[in-house]
Design an enzyme around this catalytic site. Structure first.
Site, PDB file in Angstrom:
ATOM      1  N   SER A 199     -28.432  21.726  90.516  1.00  0.00           N
ATOM      2  CA  SER A 199     -28.429  22.975  90.864  1.00  0.00           C
ATOM      3  C   SER A 199     -26.961  23.391  91.280  1.00  0.00           C
ATOM      4  CB  SER A 199     -29.431  23.362  92.203  1.00  0.00           C
ATOM      5  OG  SER A 199     -29.038  22.242  92.945  1.00  0.00           O
ATOM      6  N   GLY A 210     -33.040  24.628  97.547  1.00  0.00           N
ATOM      7  CA  GLY A 210     -33.170  23.399  96.581  1.00  0.00           C
ATOM      8  C   GLY A 210     -34.529  22.900  96.435  1.00  0.00           C
ATOM      9  N   ASP A 211     -34.863  22.485  97.614  1.00  0.00           N
ATOM     10  CA  ASP A 211     -36.501  21.945  97.661  1.00  0.00           C
ATOM     11  C   ASP A 211     -37.412  22.634  97.082  1.00  0.00           C
ATOM     12  OD1 ASP A 211     -35.168  20.201  99.502  1.00  0.00           O
ATOM     13  OD2 ASP A 211     -35.447  21.262 101.245  1.00  0.00           O
ATOM     14  N   GLY A 264     -25.992  26.574  92.757  1.00  0.00           N
ATOM     15  CA  GLY A 264     -26.129  27.872  93.613  1.00  0.00           C
ATOM     16  C   GLY A 264     -26.629  28.988  93.016  1.00  0.00           C
ATOM     17  N   ALA A 265     -25.859  30.068  93.232  1.00  0.00           N
ATOM     18  CA  ALA A 265     -26.117  31.281  92.325  1.00  0.00           C
ATOM     19  C   ALA A 265     -26.252  31.198  90.796  1.00  0.00           C
ATOM     20  CB  ALA A 265     -25.298  32.388  92.946  1.00  0.00           C
ATOM     21  N   GLY A 294     -27.711  28.945  89.149  1.00  0.00           N
ATOM     22  CA  GLY A 294     -29.074  28.456  88.901  1.00  0.00           C
ATOM     23  C   GLY A 294     -28.989  26.719  88.705  1.00  0.00           C
TER      24      GLY A 294
END
Length: 313
Positions: free
Chosen positions: A223, A254-255, A225-226, A228
């Site tokens: 991941s 993230g979960d 962040g913004a 994706g």
């Protein structure tokens, strides 16, 4: 069945303070107390998607009892392993709606004896007997060496379980050495595991994930962040990017991403569409206060606006 193995659960106390100022006395009546820890967040988001899961987590003391009761009150099924190491940890999340993100104050938790971990690992093996997919999510308790996580991953794999790991640091390195089916990590965690700087762009992430795949993993996702998430499997490398949002809190995003990805895989979706669901869930979580809390209408809206592209490794 989805089984979520959570080595270090917590009691989460989330408090909202508009205009939060450190060093000052402030009061709020906007407080949410919930069963927490990364695996609990995953289970909460998965349940919202209609994907039931079985949690396996060690609990201790009165706080551990409360975590189990709160989880069950939400409809989260648990197989709890009781330990004698002391009270389950408490984490405090401070949220300022105008502050751009939350502040997490996390206890490390009690120190486990070998017997505490051994009992939990045995409980995890028993809980996963009928699992179609196992997730190992979160940090290790104090006193538990990273090699013990690698041992658990190895036991699960030898028993035919398909395991995806979401952790960091030495436990992540130990898990990778045990060759799980897959991993889901963020850019900083994957960069550290591979001896690189934090991965912050799509091309670098795809290259790093290809390195993991070459080491024997069936699925690897990171991941960003913004930006994706980027993931690779037998079908190639894929990038899913969500539409812009007005961020409230990244705690648990993230979960929720992992919950969406796992749910998609269990539904038989190809990786690109499972990633679309994952980034939609992660972004929907970032619009709410509290880990793993998503709204289906937002998930559907964000999934429709997400871009999913093939990328070069």
């Amino acid at each position: 069945m989805l089984v979520i193995i959570t080595p270090n659960p917590a009691l989460d106390r989330t408090m909202v303070f508009p205009g939060l100022r450190l060093g000052a006395v402030q009061r709020t009546d906007d407080v949410v107390v919930a069963a927490g820890g990364k695996g609990l967040n995953v289970a909460r988001a998965a349940l919202t998607l209609g994907q039931p899961a079985l949690l396996c987590a060690p609990i201790g003391g009165l706080t551990g009892d409360l975590v189990a009761r709160l989880a069950e009150a939400e409809g989260l099924a648990g197989r709890w392993s009781r330990h004698a190491a002391g009270e389950t940890r408490t984490c405090v999340l401070l949220v300022d709606p105008q502050g751009g993100d939350a502040t997490a104050l996390n206890e490390s938790g009690p120190v486990f004896a070998d017997s505490d971990w051994a009992a939990f690992a045995d409980a995890a093996m028993a809980a996963s007997a009928d699992a179609r997919l196992c997730l190992i999510s979160g940090s290790l308790p104090r006193g538990v060496g990273a090699v013990r996580l690698g041992d658990l991953v190895g036991r699960l794999g030898a028993a035919g379980r398909r395991v995806i790991v979401d952790t960091s640091g030495a436990p992540l390195e130990a898990a990778l050495a045990a060759r799980p089916y897959g991993v889901k990590v963020n850019g900083a965690e994957l960069g550290a595991a591979l001896g690189r700087a934090e991965l912050a762009d799509v091309a670098g992430a795809a290259s790093a994930l290809a390195e993991l795949r070459a080491g024997g993993l069936g699925l690897a996702a990171v991941s960003l962040g913004a930006l994706g998430v980027v993931a690779v499997d037998d079908t190639g490398a894929w990038w899913a990017c969500p539409p812009p949002i007005d961020l409230v809190s990244t705690v648990g995003s993230g979960d929720s991403l992992l919950a969406g990805l796992s749910t998609g895989l269990l539904r038989g979706l190809p990786l690109p569409e499972a990633l679309r669901l994952g980034v939609a869930c992660g972004s929907a979580d970032a619009l709410t206060i509290g880990g793993g809390r998503i709204e289906l209408a937002e998930v559907e809206r964000l999934a429709a606006g997400a871009r999913v592209l093939s990328v070069e490794c």
